[in-house]
Scaffold this motif. Structure first.
Motif, PDB file in Angstrom:
ATOM      1  N   GLN A 293      -5.497   3.104  -3.528  1.00 47.25           N
ATOM      2  CA  GLN A 293      -4.385   4.055  -3.613  1.00 47.25           C
ATOM      3  C   GLN A 293      -4.445   4.876  -4.899  1.00 47.25           C
ATOM      4  O   GLN A 293      -3.445   5.486  -5.300  1.00 47.25           O
TER       5      GLN A 293
ATOM      6  N   ASN B 299       0.823  -1.209   0.000  1.00 46.85           N
ATOM      7  CA  ASN B 299       0.000   0.000   0.000  1.00 46.85           C
ATOM      8  C   ASN B 299       0.859   1.262   0.000  1.00 46.85           C
ATOM      9  O   ASN B 299       0.566   2.227  -0.715  1.00 46.85           O
ATOM     10  N   VAL B 300       1.911   1.259   0.785  1.00 46.28           N
ATOM     11  CA  VAL B 300       2.814   2.403   0.831  1.00 46.28           C
ATOM     12  C   VAL B 300       3.475   2.618  -0.533  1.00 46.28           C
ATOM     13  O   VAL B 300       3.581   3.748  -1.031  1.00 46.28           O
TER      14      VAL B 300
ATOM     15  N   LEU C 162      -0.214   7.282   5.703  1.00 49.46           N
ATOM     16  CA  LEU C 162      -1.251   6.263   5.561  1.00 49.46           C
ATOM     17  C   LEU C 162      -1.585   5.584   6.881  1.00 49.46           C
ATOM     18  O   LEU C 162      -2.489   4.759   6.941  1.00 49.46           O
TER      19      LEU C 162
ATOM     20  N   CYS D 209       4.728   8.246   3.036  1.00 44.04           N
ATOM     21  CA  CYS D 209       3.459   7.508   2.952  1.00 44.04           C
ATOM     22  C   CYS D 209       3.318   6.497   4.078  1.00 44.04           C
ATOM     23  O   CYS D 209       2.205   6.220   4.527  1.00 44.04           O
ATOM     24  N   ASN D 210       4.441   5.959   4.537  1.00 45.83           N
ATOM     25  CA  ASN D 210       4.387   5.050   5.677  1.00 45.83           C
ATOM     26  C   ASN D 210       3.748   5.749   6.875  1.00 45.83           C
ATOM     27  O   ASN D 210       2.956   5.153   7.620  1.00 45.83           O
TER      28      ASN D 210
ATOM     29  N   ARG E  45       0.835   3.935  -3.119  1.00 45.99           N
ATOM     30  CA  ARG E  45       0.483   5.334  -2.885  1.00 45.99           C
ATOM     31  C   ARG E  45       1.634   6.253  -3.270  1.00 45.99           C
ATOM     32  O   ARG E  45       1.410   7.378  -3.737  1.00 45.99           O
TER      33      ARG E  45
ATOM     34  N   TYR F 101      -5.992  -2.947  -2.981  1.00 41.96           N
ATOM     35  CA  TYR F 101      -4.836  -2.096  -2.721  1.00 41.96           C
ATOM     36  C   TYR F 101      -4.662  -1.082  -3.856  1.00 41.96           C
ATOM     37  O   TYR F 101      -4.444   0.117  -3.621  1.00 41.96           O
TER      38      TYR F 101
END
Length: 396
Positions: free
Chosen positions: A141, A111-112, A279, A275-276, A115, A137
């Motif tokens: 995103q 996901n990170v 999100l 993003c870590n 995104r 996912y």
């Protein structure tokens, strides 16, 4: 409607795996867990190896100051260094600690990464059969998932992938060893894929990123190994977790790694770290990070999975099931002689739980997860044989 339309739509198509898992919970309450044969969920039954247990006990008892405090958003420096050393050996290249972002499992890593890379509407190519959550996912995103089928024996269909690349393609997700098929993509086939992506990048005048999901990388059979992936395509990111090889599925400890030759490498590192946090995956659990760094080269005994695979394949083949023997992971993706949902329901009547193949983008098949005790397989095989016999002998 009180919830968002995209989420409402997603719930309508929610994971077949979880659906079957919930069915199993009901059956176990009704018949007793010992009388239900649950092959629906890839939930490792092997306990973490002693190296991890020792590391965890040592950390808990150490009284180390600050052990449970926040750390940098990309993870503890010494942990990322350990991961970089491990990845440098497995990938046969030079990985730096700054190329690593510690994540909440492979799901967090994927996901990170998505995104970080996707603009709204960018296409994400997903190879079927696929891990069911990839579609969600990608769309959550901002991407537009596009499914590309693999070959009949689940290998990369290079011409089909090349034909699917469009002006909007930004990311291709691969999963090797694959869930649900157990297929390992060979080094030669990965080079072919890299050539396709290089030609497409030249034609389009921009990067296409290969996002590799590798939680089963150490669970391989028959002398096979997962190929080095960074060598196949410069613009590669690897998402990994130790849910399977260290038996830590419930701990959700993983990372995303940027290839040393990736274009815009510094920008990607920064985007992944941001993003870590943004999100909500910040941070990968501190205790698990530290324990992982001390046991990253360990693994569960994969020979146990190999033995279960061999017995299961032998019994299913004798009962008339058709399948490609898995080269890695712990799933058999078998053909169904009738509609896959209908066949799964027939197995349910014998208290056997499998997942219909349509949930993975390939109807007419079923996924059987064999990360279970050997006795469960032995007791279930006669039931598998009975259902196949009943279906084959049923008047049409």
């Amino acid at each position: 409607m009180s919830i968002s339309k995209p989420i409402a739509d997603a719930l309508q198509n929610a994971s077949w795996i979880r659906r079957m898992f919930e069915t199993g919970r009901v059956l176990k309450e009704r018949h007793g867990s010992e009388n239900v044969f649950d092959f629906s969920l890839g939930n490792p039954f092997l306990e973490p190896p002693e190296e991890f247990q020792t590391a965890l006990r040592g950390l808990v008892n150490s009284g180390e100051p600050g052990l449970h405090r926040y750390m940098a958003n990309n993870g503890h420096t010494e942990v990322r260094t350990a991961v970089a050393d491990y990845m440098s050996k497995s990938e046969k290249c030079d990985v730096h600690a700054d190329d690593v972002v510690m994540t909440v499992g492979a799901a967090g890593a994927l996901n990170v990464a998505l995104r970080s890379l996707l603009d709204p509407g960018d296409e994400v190519l997903i190879l079927a059969p696929f891990f069911v959550e990839y579609l969600f996912y990608a769309s959550f995103q901002g991407g537009s998932p596009r499914v590309v089928q693999t070959t009949d024996d689940f290998d990369l269909d290079i011409p089909a992938i090349e034909a699917a690349i469009s002006e909007r393609t930004k990311v291709l997700i691969i999963n090797t060893p694959n869930n649900p098929t157990g297929r390992i993509y060979s080094e030669a086939r990965m080079r072919e894929l890299g050539d396709v992506l290089a030609r497409a990048e030249k034609r389009l005048g921009r990067e296409i990123y290969l996002l590799a999901d590798t939680p089963y990388a150490k669970i391989t059979y028959d002398g096979l190994t997962n190929p080095p992936l960074f060598a196949s395509h410069p613009n590669t990111l690897i998402a990994h977790s130790h849910s399977k090889d260290l038996g830590l599925a419930g701990e959700r400890i993983g990372y995303i790694v940027v290839g040393e030759n990736a274009a815009h490498r510094e920008d990607i590192r920064g985007a992944l770290t941001f993003c870590n946090r943004a999100l909500g995956f910040v941070n990968a659990p501190a205790l698990m990070q530290k324990a992982l760094a001390l046991s990253i080269n360990a693994s569960v005994d994969t020979s146990i999975y190999a033995r279960i695979r061999d017995r299961f394949c032998q019994g299913l083949k004798a009962a008339g099931y058709e399948f490609v023997a898995p080269q890695g992971a712990f799933y058999i993706f078998a053909r169904t002689p009738i509609d896959d949902v209908e066949f799964a329901q027939a197995l349910q009547r014998e208290n056997i739980l499998v997942v219909p193949g349509r949930g993975f983008g390939r109807a007419g098949h079923m996924r059987i997860s064999y990360c279970v005790e050997e006795q469960v397989v032995e007791e279930a095989l006669p039931r598998f044989a009975k259902v196949m016999s009943d279906v084959q002998n049923k008047p049409h």
